[in-house]
Design an enzyme around this catalytic site. Structure first.
Site, PDB file in Angstrom:
ATOM      1  N   GLU A 474      43.487  34.646  -7.547  1.00  0.00           N
ATOM      2  CA  GLU A 474      44.916  34.958  -7.522  1.00  0.00           C
ATOM      3  C   GLU A 474      45.727  33.688  -7.756  1.00  0.00           C
ATOM      4  OE1 GLU A 474      48.362  35.912  -4.194  1.00  0.00           O
ATOM      5  OE2 GLU A 474      46.245  36.069  -3.650  1.00  0.00           O
ATOM      6  N   ASP A 547      44.452  35.290  -1.349  1.00  0.00           N
ATOM      7  CA  ASP A 547      44.902  34.714  -0.084  1.00  0.00           C
ATOM      8  C   ASP A 547      44.592  35.636   1.081  1.00  0.00           C
ATOM      9  OD1 ASP A 547      45.844  32.596  -1.507  1.00  0.00           O
ATOM     10  OD2 ASP A 547      47.934  33.283  -1.551  1.00  0.00           O
ATOM     11  N   ASP A 549      46.265  37.031   3.367  1.00  0.00           N
ATOM     12  CA  ASP A 549      47.498  37.589   3.907  1.00  0.00           C
ATOM     13  C   ASP A 549      47.666  38.999   3.368  1.00  0.00           C
ATOM     14  OD1 ASP A 549      48.167  37.232   1.266  1.00  0.00           O
ATOM     15  OD2 ASP A 549      49.631  35.624   1.624  1.00  0.00           O
ATOM     16  N   ASP A 551      49.749  40.209   1.104  1.00  0.00           N
ATOM     17  CA  ASP A 551      49.805  40.275  -0.354  1.00  0.00           C
ATOM     18  C   ASP A 551      48.410  40.124  -0.957  1.00  0.00           C
ATOM     19  OD1 ASP A 551      52.497  40.746  -0.618  1.00  0.00           O
ATOM     20  OD2 ASP A 551      53.043  38.617  -0.667  1.00  0.00           O
TER      21      ASP A 551
END
Length: 695
Positions: A474, A547, A549, A551
């Site tokens: 990403e 990541d 998180d 998102d």
């Protein structure tokens, strides 16, 4: 020495008739259970249950039964009861046995061999009840007929009497029915309770109540007016479900359909006749061939939706045929031929256009195809494929006639709907052609043969598939660090920008237009959809690195949706992984000898636990503790150590254990229907385990 070994050699080399063994009756079933029920695991145990349930359903098909109760007892036994006519209790002249004992102990004995008892039935080979009996440590039968309850018990197929409850009670061999009580003359029915023989079945074999509910619901749909109740007493609290549907297969089709309808429900019904040569017994007991006139009735409910998946269920006399057969072949052939004819007539297909294929016609279609006929020919006892050849012709005739009438109707509303159906099928054909062109132009045979790979791909040097890994990363910032952290010998990197297209809601054409989706499919190099070839994949592992998180979790979900829809064999082969980057880095100020200076944790709970342990051991750390907001914040050595080094990293393998259940979840979470997704999120938000978000 030679003289002593000569007799042994002669014994080993001899092979005479005395070495042959003959298994008779139920002994053959116990010796080779797989021939009759497929396997001795949970699937075989479920097949035994279906055999008894199907006997009760046959009574319902004949109009003699309105209710079936299935009970799963805590002691592992199962009972099926119905209010049908009851198994005959009188004596069969040739064998001298009662009807109950004959059905339960003799293979190929029953009322479904052309004797007029059943016009259409699911039990065709006459081995269902007797096979279940042979594979049961104990089986009890009770029949209500003529104002009396007649009972008989068996142990591993042998009739007799138990002096207590359960299969461990003392058993005494005894033939013949026992009168166990009296009932009202109008009360009839059969109750069969059995305990599976654990000498035969695997220790972990058990009845799946979810599968039982699905089968009970399916049967209630297929036999309108029949009530099927399932009671499970194995848990702390008994649970009971009851199924009854009066709408038949039209209601069943609506239940199966998950997308918005393009047209109203279409219902095709018809009857055909054929001649079949069958062996019959004459008055002298000799087997002779005879020409028999058969009647086959066809009932089909179908409708097209705006989605792209196909749901086609087929049945013969209420028995599911998951692998199709001649009736499904006739349905599909007539469907494609009739649609092509109508498309040519309406000029939606020009003279130079290729005809639409079966895949085009079935896209977005939900259909239930049922046929009923006496003594259908199946391929094997498990009845998964219909083999009666005449079914193909008769079903095709009915579909061709009824579908033609629907497509050429003059009713304004239906005419508009049929036009929408034809346009949808043409659009599917165009998307298929575009996808084929894309695959032919973009698929590479090897890294050296094709230079059209995306420029942003950072490939590895090795061409060995088993060891090579593709990291889908990403963001460009993480890509820069990953380039320094990777082992360029076998680790390749493909960066994506943000969140890719949700392919569950998009068409194939839209997916192919999306640069990120096309790049992923192109780099994997094995095609997409039905033409995906697992052996052609260029990498042994596909690792999603995002990541840690919300998102990042969303990006992983979108990537998994792409893999599940267009590259599912990768999931089924266990070759898709999610990288698990750490959330925190703890820098120790006084590490001991041999102890790492840096410790990594992957959740807040793990961080608190690690700090408590360090405090107990007198270890100090540098404040503040570093918390990573994304992969781009890591140094190359940190990323290599925690996420990319095969000897130290943590990967989470993504698997698909139940393809149908996974498809339902993807439809719920990523599909077009917003309301069910919102309801799921509202009801489940507090229950979700974020550590399992990729599982």
């Amino acid at each position: 020495m030679t003289a002593a070994t000569t007799p042994l050699l002669e014994e080993e080399q001899s092979y005479t008739a005395r070495h042959l063994s003959v298994l008779e009756g139920l002994e053959a079933v116990r010796k080779r259970p797989g021939m009759y029920i497929g396997s001795t695991d949970s699937r075989g145990l479920m097949h035994c249950l279906w055999e008894i349930v199907d006997n009760a359903v046959d009574e319902a098909l004949g109009g003699h039964c309105t209710r079936i109760d299935v009970t799963l007892f805590a002691d592992g036994s199962v009972e099926v009861r119905d209010n049908g006519r009851g198994i005959p209790v009188d004596i069969e002249p040739k064998s001298g046995l009662s009807g109950v004992e004959l059905v339960m102990t003799k293979l190929h004995a029953g009322g479904k061999f052309g004797g007029g008892s059943y016009a259409a039935s699911g039990g065709l080979h006459g081995v269902g009840a007797s096979v279940v009996n042979a594979l049961s440590a104990r089986l009890d039968v009770a029949v209500d007929r003529d104002g009396r309850t007649h009972a008989l018990s068996f142990r591993r197929g042998v009739p007799g009497v138990f002096d207590g409850e359960g299969p461990k009670a003392k058993f005494k061999k005894k033939s013949g029915l026992v009168e166990a009580g009296r009932v009202a003359k109008r009360v009839t029915g059969t109750r069969v309770r059995w305990w599976a023989d654990r000498q035969i079945f695997l220790p972990d074999a058990e009845i799946s109540v979810e599968e039982l509910h699905a089968r009970a619901r399916q049967t209630a749909f297929l036999v309108p007016g029949l009530t099927v109740a399932v009671r499970d007493e194995r848990g702390e609290e008994p649970a009971e479900e009851e199924f009854r549907f009066d709408g038949g297969i039209a209601e069943f089709t609506e239940f199966l359909a998950r997308d918005e309808a393009v047209c109203d429900m279409l219902r095709f019904e018809g009857v055909g006749h054929f001649t079949e040569t069958v062996p019959v017994l004459d008055d002298q007991g000799h087997m002779t061939s005879a020409e028999v006139q058969r009647e086959l009735s066809v009932d089909i409910a179908m409708r097209w939706g705006r989605g792209y998946d196909t749901t086609l269920r087929s049945f013969v006399n209420v028995i599911a045929t998951p692998k199709g057969g001649t009736h499904v072949a006739g349905f599909e052939r007539a469907l494609v031929q009739t649609l092509n004819e109508q498309l040519r007539e309406t000029r939606l297909l020009k003279n130079g256009d290729d005809p639409v294929t079966k895949e085009d016609a079935l896209e977005g279609l939900t259909a239930v195809v049922t046929v009923r006929l006496p003594e259908p020919q199946f391929e094997g006892q498990t009845k998964e494929i219909l083999g009666t050849s005449a079914a193909s012709r008769i079903v095709a005739q009915v579909v061709r006639k009824e579908l033609r009438a629907a497509l050429t109707t003059q009713k304004r509303a239906q005419k508009q709907q049929m036009r929408a159906v034809l346009e949808k099928i043409v659009a599917a054909a165009k998307a298929r052609v575009a996808a084929r062109t894309h695959r032919e132009n973009q698929r590479r045979k090897s890294a050296l043969e094709n230079s059209a790979l995306p420029a942003k791909l950072v490939d590895c040097r090795s061409d060995g598939v088993d060891r090579s890994e593709l990291f889908i990363v990403e963001g460009d910032s993480a890509l820069g660090t990953a380039k320094l952290a990777r082992d360029s010998e076998f680790q390749a990197l493909l960066p994506i920008r943000g969140k890719i297209l949700n392919v569950q809601k998009a068409s194939v054409a839209d997916m192919l237009k999306n640069a990120e989706c096309a790049a992923i499919i192109q780099v994997v190099g094995a095609g997409s959809g039905r033409t995906f070839e697992l052996e052609a994949a260029r990498y042994g592992k596909v690792i999603l690195m995002a990541d840690a998180d919300v998102d990042g979790a969303h990006i992983r979900c979108l990537l998994l949706t792409l893999v599940h829809r267009y590259m599912r064999p990768l999931l089924e082969a266990g070759r898709v992984f999610a990288a698990v980057p750490p959330l925190h880095r703890i820098e120790l100020t006084n590490p001991g000898r041999g102890q790492e200076k840096y410790l990594y944790t992957y959740s807040d709970a793990e961080l608190h636990k690690t700090l408590r342990d360090l405090e107990k051991r007198g270890k100090r750390w540098k404040e503040p503790i570093q918390r990573y907001k994304g992969l781009g914040e890591m140094d190359a050595d940190q990323l290599a150590e925690t996420t990319m080094d095969p000897s130290r990293r943590l990967l989470r393998r993504i698997r698909v254990e139940d393809a149908e259940a996974a498809e339902r979840v993807f439809n719920l979470l990523m599909g077009n229907e917003v309301a069910p997704r919102r309801e799921f999120i509202v009801n489940s938000a507090a229950e979700i385990d974020r550590d399992q978000i990729d599982a």
